[in-house]
Design a protein around this motif. Structure first.
Motif, PDB file in Angstrom:
ATOM      1  N   ARG A  26     -27.346  13.902  22.970  1.00  0.00           N
ATOM      2  CA  ARG A  26     -26.237  12.981  22.703  1.00  0.00           C
ATOM      3  C   ARG A  26     -26.654  11.900  21.714  1.00  0.00           C
ATOM      4  N   PHE A  27     -27.861  11.365  21.860  1.00  0.00           N
ATOM      5  CA  PHE A  27     -28.324  10.367  20.897  1.00  0.00           C
ATOM      6  C   PHE A  27     -28.417  10.953  19.498  1.00  0.00           C
ATOM      7  N   ASP A  28     -28.840  12.193  19.398  1.00  0.00           N
ATOM      8  CA  ASP A  28     -28.924  12.845  18.095  1.00  0.00           C
ATOM      9  C   ASP A  28     -27.548  12.885  17.419  1.00  0.00           C
ATOM     10  N   GLU A  29     -26.491  12.944  18.212  1.00  0.00           N
ATOM     11  CA  GLU A  29     -25.123  12.986  17.683  1.00  0.00           C
ATOM     12  C   GLU A  29     -24.605  11.613  17.260  1.00  0.00           C
ATOM     13  N   ILE A  30     -25.046  10.558  17.924  1.00  0.00           N
ATOM     14  CA  ILE A  30     -24.430   9.237  17.692  1.00  0.00           C
ATOM     15  C   ILE A  30     -25.316   8.233  16.958  1.00  0.00           C
ATOM     16  N   LEU A  31     -26.559   8.597  16.628  1.00  0.00           N
ATOM     17  CA  LEU A  31     -27.423   7.680  15.887  1.00  0.00           C
ATOM     18  C   LEU A  31     -27.342   7.967  14.394  1.00  0.00           C
ATOM     19  N   ALA A  32     -27.195   6.910  13.603  1.00  0.00           N
ATOM     20  CA  ALA A  32     -27.197   7.049  12.147  1.00  0.00           C
ATOM     21  C   ALA A  32     -28.603   7.408  11.674  1.00  0.00           C
ATOM     22  N   PRO A  33     -28.715   8.058  10.525  1.00  0.00           N
ATOM     23  CA  PRO A  33     -30.045   8.395   9.991  1.00  0.00           C
ATOM     24  C   PRO A  33     -30.953   7.168   9.837  1.00  0.00           C
ATOM     25  N   GLU A  34     -30.370   6.014   9.523  1.00  0.00           N
ATOM     26  CA  GLU A  34     -31.160   4.795   9.296  1.00  0.00           C
ATOM     27  C   GLU A  34     -31.334   3.946  10.552  1.00  0.00           C
ATOM     28  N   PHE A  35     -31.064   4.500  11.742  1.00  0.00           N
ATOM     29  CA  PHE A  35     -31.151   3.779  13.011  1.00  0.00           C
ATOM     30  C   PHE A  35     -32.551   3.214  13.256  1.00  0.00           C
ATOM     31  N   TYR A  36     -32.590   1.988  13.773  1.00  0.00           N
ATOM     32  CA  TYR A  36     -33.819   1.354  14.261  1.00  0.00           C
ATOM     33  C   TYR A  36     -33.534   0.686  15.598  1.00  0.00           C
ATOM     34  N   CYS A  37     -34.538   0.632  16.455  1.00  0.00           N
ATOM     35  CA  CYS A  37     -34.409  -0.023  17.755  1.00  0.00           C
ATOM     36  C   CYS A  37     -35.584  -0.959  17.976  1.00  0.00           C
ATOM     37  N   SER A  38     -35.267  -2.171  18.385  1.00  0.00           N
ATOM     38  CA  SER A  38     -36.259  -3.150  18.801  1.00  0.00           C
ATOM     39  C   SER A  38     -36.346  -3.062  20.329  1.00  0.00           C
ATOM     40  N   ASN A  39     -37.494  -2.612  20.831  1.00  0.00           N
ATOM     41  CA  ASN A  39     -37.692  -2.393  22.265  1.00  0.00           C
ATOM     42  C   ASN A  39     -38.075  -3.673  22.999  1.00  0.00           C
ATOM     43  N   PRO A  40     -37.924  -3.676  24.331  1.00  0.00           N
ATOM     44  CA  PRO A  40     -38.320  -4.848  25.118  1.00  0.00           C
ATOM     45  C   PRO A  40     -39.785  -5.227  24.951  1.00  0.00           C
ATOM     46  N   ASP A  41     -40.648  -4.236  24.625  1.00  0.00           N
ATOM     47  CA  ASP A  41     -42.076  -4.536  24.445  1.00  0.00           C
ATOM     48  C   ASP A  41     -42.393  -5.032  23.033  1.00  0.00           C
ATOM     49  N   LYS A  42     -41.343  -5.325  22.262  1.00  0.00           N
ATOM     50  CA  LYS A  42     -41.424  -5.891  20.906  1.00  0.00           C
ATOM     51  C   LYS A  42     -41.757  -4.863  19.828  1.00  0.00           C
ATOM     52  N   THR A  43     -41.837  -3.571  20.186  1.00  0.00           N
ATOM     53  CA  THR A  43     -42.050  -2.552  19.162  1.00  0.00           C
ATOM     54  C   THR A  43     -40.729  -2.255  18.453  1.00  0.00           C
ATOM     55  N   LEU A  44     -40.842  -1.844  17.213  1.00  0.00           N
ATOM     56  CA  LEU A  44     -39.691  -1.441  16.415  1.00  0.00           C
ATOM     57  C   LEU A  44     -39.855   0.044  16.116  1.00  0.00           C
ATOM     58  N   VAL A  45     -38.868   0.844  16.520  1.00  0.00           N
ATOM     59  CA  VAL A  45     -38.970   2.291  16.325  1.00  0.00           C
ATOM     60  C   VAL A  45     -37.812   2.797  15.477  1.00  0.00           C
ATOM     61  N   ASP A  46     -38.110   3.797  14.647  1.00  0.00           N
ATOM     62  CA  ASP A  46     -37.058   4.409  13.844  1.00  0.00           C
ATOM     63  C   ASP A  46     -36.340   5.486  14.667  1.00  0.00           C
ATOM     64  N   ARG A  47     -35.423   6.169  14.043  1.00  0.00           N
ATOM     65  CA  ARG A  47     -34.603   7.160  14.737  1.00  0.00           C
ATOM     66  C   ARG A  47     -35.461   8.238  15.400  1.00  0.00           C
ATOM     67  N   ALA A  48     -36.393   8.817  14.649  1.00  0.00           N
ATOM     68  CA  ALA A  48     -37.235   9.895  15.184  1.00  0.00           C
ATOM     69  C   ALA A  48     -38.049   9.426  16.385  1.00  0.00           C
ATOM     70  N   ALA A  49     -38.651   8.251  16.281  1.00  0.00           N
ATOM     71  CA  ALA A  49     -39.447   7.712  17.383  1.00  0.00           C
ATOM     72  C   ALA A  49     -38.564   7.370  18.586  1.00  0.00           C
ATOM     73  N   PHE A  50     -37.336   6.891  18.332  1.00  0.00           N
ATOM     74  CA  PHE A  50     -36.415   6.590  19.423  1.00  0.00           C
ATOM     75  C   PHE A  50     -36.046   7.873  20.171  1.00  0.00           C
TER      76      PHE A  50
END
Length: 117
Positions: A26-50
């Motif tokens: 489902r995430f693969d369907e709704i995440l944009a190619p340029e998606f980034y996520c800032s995690n609670p542990d302060k890491t920043l992950v791109d779409r593939a890592a997410f």
């Protein structure tokens, strides 16, 4: 309720459920190619890592979003919400998230997420 607001409300519910259920498909369907996520542990992950992160079982249970605020500005939207969940050791906990969505070719895609606990 506008069609965009209805779509974003449903997408927000799907997003939260997908976190709880480790639903990479489902995430693969709704995440944009340029998606980034800032995690609670302060890491920043791109779409593939997410997507890799999502595939791993999570230790929290009963994840629920509340106090959801959706702001739509044309083809861009921001969703703010609070969360409640049960930790691995059975404690009740809360957090917050802010997700940014962009409408591309008529479909809303998540472009950014910031999660705090």
């Amino acid at each position: 309720m506008s069609q965009d607001l209805e779509q974003l409300t449903a997408l927000n519910r799907t997003y939260v459920a997908s976190v709880q259920n480790c639903d990479v498909k489902r995430f693969d369907e709704i995440l944009a190619p340029e998606f980034y996520c800032s995690n609670p542990d302060k890491t920043l992950v791109d779409r593939a890592a997410f997507l890799e992160q999502t595939a791993r079982p999570i230790a929290i249970r009963n994840l629920h979003a509340f106090d959801v605020i959706i702001r739509i500005m044309g083809d861009f939207a921001i969703i703010h919400a609070a969360t409640s969940y049960t930790t691995a050791d059975g404690q009740q906990a809360t957090g917050r998230y802010t997700d940014c969505w962009a409408k591309k070719n008529g479909a809303w895609l998540a472009v950014s997420a910031h999660v705090s606990r």
